[in-house]
Structure formats: structure tokens, C-alpha cells
Design an enzyme around this catalytic site. Structure first.
Site, PDB file in Angstrom:
ATOM      1  N   CYS A 101       0.833  -1.209   0.000  1.00 47.79           N
ATOM      2  CA  CYS A 101       0.000   0.000   0.000  1.00 47.79           C
ATOM      3  C   CYS A 101       0.869   1.261   0.000  1.00 47.79           C
ATOM      4  O   CYS A 101       1.579   1.527   0.968  1.00 47.79           O
ATOM      5  CB  CYS A 101      -0.898  -0.044   1.230  1.00 47.79           C
ATOM      6  SG  CYS A 101      -1.713   1.500   1.649  1.00 47.79           S
ATOM      7  N   CYS A 143       0.155   3.874   2.754  1.00 44.93           N
ATOM      8  CA  CYS A 143       0.578   3.396   4.079  1.00 44.93           C
ATOM      9  C   CYS A 143       1.989   3.891   4.409  1.00 44.93           C
ATOM     10  O   CYS A 143       2.331   4.093   5.571  1.00 44.93           O
ATOM     11  CB  CYS A 143       0.518   1.869   4.147  1.00 44.93           C
ATOM     12  SG  CYS A 143      -1.154   1.205   3.939  1.00 44.93           S
TER      13      CYS A 143
END
Length: 174
Positions: free
Chosen positions: A67, A70
Site C-alpha cells: 500500500c 501506508c
């Protein structure tokens, strides 16, 4: 019941007013904050359960090593953990990678000062209704989800921090 044609505009006006009522009014009129699903997940130092933190504000964050956002949220969450721990904030990140090694490589880059748990089966994400990565939830001291958001952009970080501060302040005496 029969609706007279002349009363129809009045009914429509009332319905429109109800739809556009301020969020604070709507929230105070009913308890629309659902209880957060409880969970017990493994960490590198033993299991963690959401119910163990009742009385604290918990920021639950779902993430994965692949991700991109993230990578921005982890440093920000570290700042939040350090800044608000004394006020009762706990951050529990829940990794959804099926490959624990990928999660480990990600974590080596960030060394988070908050709880990192693992849910490769994704059962907790399903319970929370996660649709995007990352997805985060603020759980009040009484165990209710008071805010959630999908994704992470630094331009929205101050607004999320404001919601954390609100949760810390509003739940002080509950």
C-alpha cells in the site's frame, strides 16, 4: 392516510430539512455510533485485544506492505502515538499481508512505536467493513466507532488529528 396535494410541498420541505440537518444535531438526536467489532490478533510480543483498551481512544488502522499511502501514514501515526499517548490514545495497526515477510520488510523501514498486529486471513477487516487500503477507525473510550476514513493523504492529516483530539476530549468523563 390520504395526502392532500396542498400538503405535499410541506412534507417535501420537512424531508429536505431533515436530510440537511447539521451532523451534530443528527448525532445528538440518536446514537449512531456503532460498537467496534472486538478482535484478538497476534503481535510479535503476544496477542492484542481491542477490549483490553476500553477507557482509551483507539486508532485502528488496516494496512498492507504493498500500500503506497501506508508509507505516508506510518510516520504520521508514529507522531500521533508519541504526541497523544499520555492523553489516552492507543494505535493498533492491523497488517493484512498474507506474506509475513513482506510485512516485516515494511516494518524495518519505519520501526513504529505503536502496536502492530497481523491478520492474514482478513477476518477483522471484514468485520470492520474495510474497502480500501489503508482504512482507519477511531474507537471511543466506550468502544464506539466515532470516525473512519479510507486512504491517507498528508493534506488531510490535520483534519484526522482534529478528530482524534475531539475523541480524546469528548470521552474524558465517560
Amino acid at each position: 392516510m390520504t395526502v392532500k396535494p396542498r400538503s405535499l410541498p410541506f412534507i417535501l420541505a420537512v424531508l429536505l430539512l431533515m436530510l440537511h440537518a447539521p451532523a451534530g444535531f443528527a448525532a445528538s438526536a440518536r446514537n449512531d455510533h456503532p460498537l467496534a467489532p472486538d478482535f484478538t490478533l497476534p503481535t510479535s510480543s503476544g496477542p492484542v485485544s481491542l477490549h483490553d483498551f476500553r477507557g482509551k481512544v483507539v486508532y485502528v488502522d488496516f494496512w498492507a506492505s504493498w500500500c503506497g499511502p501506508c508509507r505516508q501514514s506510518f510516520p504520521w501515526m508514529s507522531t500521533m502515538a508519541n504526541k497523544y499517548a499520555a492523553d489516552g490514545l492507543v494505535i493498533i495497526s492491523i497488517n493484512l499481508d498474507k506474506n509475513r515477510e513482506a510485512a516485516g520488510e515494511f516494518l524495518e523501514q519505519f520501526h513504529p512505536p505503536f502496536i502492530v498486529s497481523f491478520d492474514p486471513a482478513g477476518k477483522t477487516a471484514v468485520a470492520f467493513g474495510v474497502d480500501a487500503m489503508p482504512s482507519s477507525f477511531i474507537v471511543s473510550r466506550t468502544g464506539r466507532i466515532v470516525f473512519s476514513h479510507e486512504g491517507f493523504e498528508l493534506s488531510r492529516a490535520a483534519a484526522i488529528e482534529d478528530r482524534i483530539k475531539e475523541a480524546l476530549a469528548s470521552d474524558q468523563n465517560q
